[in-house]
Each structure stands twice: as C-alpha cells, then as structure tokens.
Design a protein around this motif. Structure first.
Motif, mmCIF file in Angstrom:
data_model
loop_
_atom_site.group_PDB
_atom_site.id
_atom_site.type_symbol
_atom_site.label_atom_id
_atom_site.label_comp_id
_atom_site.label_asym_id
_atom_site.label_seq_id
_atom_site.Cartn_x
_atom_site.Cartn_y
_atom_site.Cartn_z
ATOM 1 N N THR A 1 13.234 4.501 -2.624
ATOM 2 C CA THR A 1 13.919 5.792 -2.719
ATOM 3 C C THR A 1 13.349 6.669 -3.830
ATOM 4 N N ALA A 2 12.470 6.134 -4.682
ATOM 5 C CA ALA A 2 11.900 6.912 -5.788
ATOM 6 C C ALA A 2 10.828 7.856 -5.255
ATOM 7 N N THR B 1 -14.284 12.626 -8.283
ATOM 8 C CA THR B 1 -12.948 12.064 -8.097
ATOM 9 C C THR B 1 -11.919 13.164 -8.317
ATOM 10 N N TRP B 2 -11.236 13.517 -7.229
ATOM 11 C CA TRP B 2 -10.295 14.636 -7.258
ATOM 12 C C TRP B 2 -8.862 14.201 -6.985
ATOM 13 N N GLY B 3 -8.661 12.969 -6.578
ATOM 14 C CA GLY B 3 -7.295 12.557 -6.272
ATOM 15 C C GLY B 3 -7.182 11.080 -5.991
ATOM 16 N N VAL B 4 -6.815 10.288 -7.024
ATOM 17 C CA VAL B 4 -6.677 8.833 -6.839
ATOM 18 C C VAL B 4 -5.430 8.282 -7.536
ATOM 19 N N LEU B 5 -4.551 9.167 -8.012
ATOM 20 C CA LEU B 5 -3.437 8.709 -8.843
ATOM 21 C C LEU B 5 -2.109 8.738 -8.085
ATOM 22 N N TRP B 6 -1.440 7.588 -8.060
ATOM 23 C CA TRP B 6 -0.127 7.484 -7.423
ATOM 24 C C TRP B 6 0.806 6.630 -8.280
ATOM 25 N N MET B 7 2.082 6.948 -8.231
ATOM 26 C CA MET B 7 3.095 6.015 -8.681
ATOM 27 C C MET B 7 3.287 5.002 -7.547
ATOM 28 N N VAL B 8 3.361 3.728 -7.924
ATOM 29 C CA VAL B 8 3.642 2.672 -6.951
ATOM 30 C C VAL B 8 4.909 1.970 -7.420
ATOM 31 N N SER B 9 5.848 1.776 -6.497
ATOM 32 C CA SER B 9 7.171 1.315 -6.911
ATOM 33 C C SER B 9 7.762 0.299 -5.926
ATOM 34 N N PRO C 1 8.190 -3.768 3.552
ATOM 35 C CA PRO C 1 7.184 -3.717 2.490
ATOM 36 C C PRO C 1 7.822 -3.938 1.120
ATOM 37 N N GLU C 2 7.092 -4.661 0.274
ATOM 38 C CA GLU C 2 7.603 -4.944 -1.067
ATOM 39 C C GLU C 2 7.346 -3.792 -2.014
ATOM 40 N N LEU C 3 6.187 -3.143 -1.848
ATOM 41 C CA LEU C 3 5.814 -2.016 -2.709
ATOM 42 C C LEU C 3 5.638 -0.758 -1.874
ATOM 43 N N HIS C 4 5.829 0.375 -2.544
ATOM 44 C CA HIS C 4 5.759 1.649 -1.835
ATOM 45 C C HIS C 4 4.875 2.619 -2.612
ATOM 46 N N ARG C 5 4.027 3.352 -1.873
ATOM 47 C CA ARG C 5 3.267 4.440 -2.473
ATOM 48 C C ARG C 5 4.259 5.571 -2.722
ATOM 49 N N SER C 6 4.507 5.882 -3.981
ATOM 50 C CA SER C 6 5.563 6.831 -4.329
ATOM 51 C C SER C 6 4.974 8.214 -4.651
ATOM 52 N N VAL C 7 5.159 8.707 -5.880
ATOM 53 C CA VAL C 7 4.768 10.074 -6.219
ATOM 54 C C VAL C 7 3.247 10.227 -6.209
ATOM 55 N N THR D 1 0.598 -7.646 -1.682
ATOM 56 C CA THR D 1 2.012 -7.893 -1.393
ATOM 57 C C THR D 1 2.321 -7.740 0.096
ATOM 58 N N ARG D 2 1.268 -7.590 0.871
ATOM 59 C CA ARG D 2 1.408 -7.405 2.320
ATOM 60 C C ARG D 2 2.342 -6.236 2.657
ATOM 61 N N SER D 3 2.275 -5.224 1.794
ATOM 62 C CA SER D 3 3.113 -4.046 2.027
ATOM 63 C C SER D 3 2.435 -3.062 2.975
ATOM 64 N N PHE D 4 1.096 -3.111 3.003
ATOM 65 C CA PHE D 4 0.339 -2.223 3.879
ATOM 66 C C PHE D 4 -1.033 -2.794 4.073
ATOM 67 N N PRO D 5 -1.597 -2.812 5.281
ATOM 68 C CA PRO D 5 -0.910 -2.464 6.526
ATOM 69 C C PRO D 5 -0.349 -3.706 7.210
#
Length: 330
Positions: free
Chosen positions: A118-119, A106-114, A205-211, A195-199
C-alpha cells in the motif's frame, strides 16, 4: 543506405583535406571501471565482445563498490574511463582532479522497494526504517531533494539505515532485516527475483516496486521524469586523447543498444563479473531502466539543473561551486 554513403563520402573528403579526426594510437593497456550498476553494463559488453580489440592490447574492467573506492581509484589514476555518479564527477572536478564528463547514460534506476504493497508515496514511509545506500551520495542525496520538495525532512521523518551499497541494501531487504529500501537497478530486480516476487509469483509477491523517484522528480520539479544520474568520465592520460574518447563513446553507445536488444545474453556477461547478480535480473533491470547514451553537450541543461539543485542545498555536494565549461565534453 543513402546516409551511410553520405557519411562515407564525408569522411573520405575530410581525410583528403587532412581534416579527419586523428586516429588514437594503439595502447598496451586500457582500464575501464564502474560500479555493479546499470551504467557499467555497456562497459562489460565492450570488453567481452572484443569491441576494443583494435584500441588496446589488453583491456580490463575494475569494479568499484562505494564512492570512497571510486575516489581512491580516480585520485590514484588507476583507470582511464570510469562510470560514476554525475555529482561525484562534478565534485572531483571542482576539487582539482583532471577529469571530463563524456556522457550521461543513466537517467532512471531508482525505486523504493517495500514489503508494504500500500506504500505509494514517500509520505507513506514516514517513521519507518529504510535501508539507504551511500550516505551523502547518490541515491541518498536524490531522496533528500525529493523529500524536501514535498515538505518532508529526510533526517527527521524517516529512520534511515545507511549501508555500503545498493546490493547491501538489497540483501537486508531479502533477508527480512528491513522492510523498505531505496535501491538502484539492477538491485531492485535482483531483490524481486530472489523473493520470487517478480515475475515468478504474481499471486502473493513478498516485495513490491513502490515509489519511482524519477516520476517524483518530474512531478515535483516540473521536469522530464528522468534524472541525469551517472555517466562516463575520462581521467589521466586519456584526457588529452580526444580520438580515443570518441572511439570509447561510440563503442559504449553501440554496446548499450546491443544490450537493450539482447538483454539476457548481456545479463550473462554481467553476472559472470558481478557475483550477486543473475542474468535474468539484469535483463529485468534493462527492461525498466531509463538508460540512453546522451553526450554531455546535449545533457548539459538537465545536468546543470540537477547539479544546481544539489549546490543550492549544500554546495559541498558538488565541490563548492558549479563546474565550468571544461567539465563538459564537447
């Protein structure tokens, strides 16, 4: 075809010379364990596909839900091969637990979700409440490292709301009890699906994949945009059986590749064992996650850099010292 023939010829020659690796003895029972996260997906496929039927009469998968459960499981010797965060593996090893890390997958699975589209940076979350899984463990410690590297104090600049697991944080986010969360895949994809934000809905969309924390790691530490977050450790009696370890790692690599090519079918296997996940969310997660089987011998430079950063910040995070050679499988 030529490479297969060469490999067969080499194995035959080694066998004739008596130098071939010893065959692992068939076991009455084999226990694999891991969290409801990307690192466990190949383990589940290995069992459900029958990939280990020649190794053991009975193979089972045990889920651990938080680092405390993981430590109890390992200290009690209740599994043979355990998926775990790399820092926990180092910590247990340095505290005297018989353990060896076999790979990093596991090399990359971490995201802020907001809920705030605009964040885009961690600074955009200053003063805001963030649901954070696993206090003082992965991913909390990665968040602290990255925040500190850009002049932020994780404890003072953010209102961290600690929860038991990424799926707990996901549920807070989906139920609108928090607006921001640090999640690990597949919890990210599950939150977006729920939240039916994707796809399902790209219009509002209600939530966004952020940082993307992996991108931030690479930018701030001048490294590859990936973090050696988790892998498979061997414990207990299996620690002495290198032939068994080789077979498990070969099966793990094949299952990971199969799941990447057949993500929805693989997701169906995972969803049957983990109630809060759907096959579609697991498939979404596999499409965006950085997952690759890398032996610890190959991953060691990146792993030592990562563990070194944790040690410099707080030696207790890795058990007081850097792990020695015996921690890394050859």
């Amino acid at each position: 075809m030529k490479s297969c023939f060469a490999r067969f010829t080499a194995l035959a020659l080694l066998s004739w010379l008596g130098l071939a690796p010893a065959q692992a003895e068939r076991l009455p029972k084999l226990v694999l364990s891991g969290p409801p996260a990307a690192v466990s997906t190949p383990l589940i496929h290995m069992i459900d596909s029958g990939a280990l039927k020649d190794i053991a009469d009975h193979v089972e998968f045990q889920t651990w839900k938080d680092p405390d459960q993981l430590r109890v499981l390992v200290l009690g010797g209740k599994a043979d091969f355990v998926a775990m965060p790399s820092n926990v593996a180092a910590n247990l090893y340095n505290r005297g637990v018989g353990l060896k890390l076999l790979n990093i997958s596991t090399w990359g699975v971490l995201w802020m979700v907001s809920r705030d589209k605009t964040a885009k940076t961690l600074s955009d979350f200053k003063g805001k409440e963030i649901a954070m899984p696993f206090r003082a463990d992965m991913p909390d410690i990665v968040f602290e490292l990255i925040a500190e590297k850009q002049g932020l104090d994780a404890k003072k600049d953010f209102k961290l709301r600690y929860v038991g697991s990424p799926l707990d944080a996901m549920q807070l986010l989906v139920s609108r009890r928090v607006d921001h969360a640090l999640l690990a895949e597949p919890a990210v994809s599950m939150a977006l699906r729920k939240t039916r934000s994707f796809p399902v809905s790209l219009i509002a969309p209600e939530l966004h994949r952020s940082v993307d924390l992996q991108q931030e790691w690479g930018r701030l530490f001048k490294r590859e945009t990936r973090i050696p977050q988790a892998g498979i450790a061997v414990i207990g009696k299996a620690l002495k059986d290198e032939a068994l370890q080789a077979k498990i790692m070969a099966a793990y690599e094949q299952s990971l590749l199969w799941c990447q090519k057949n993500s929805l079918k693989c997701g169906e296997m995972v969803a049957k064992r983990i109630d809060l996940l759907s096959p579609e969310a697991v498939a979404d997660a596999m499409a965006v996650s950085q997952t690759r089987h890398v032996t610890t011998a190959q991953a060691r430079p990146e792993l030592e850099f990562f563990l070194g950063q944790l040690h410099a910040r707080n030696p207790a995070l890795v058990g007081g010292k850097m792990p020695d050679d015996a921690f890394y499988a050859r």
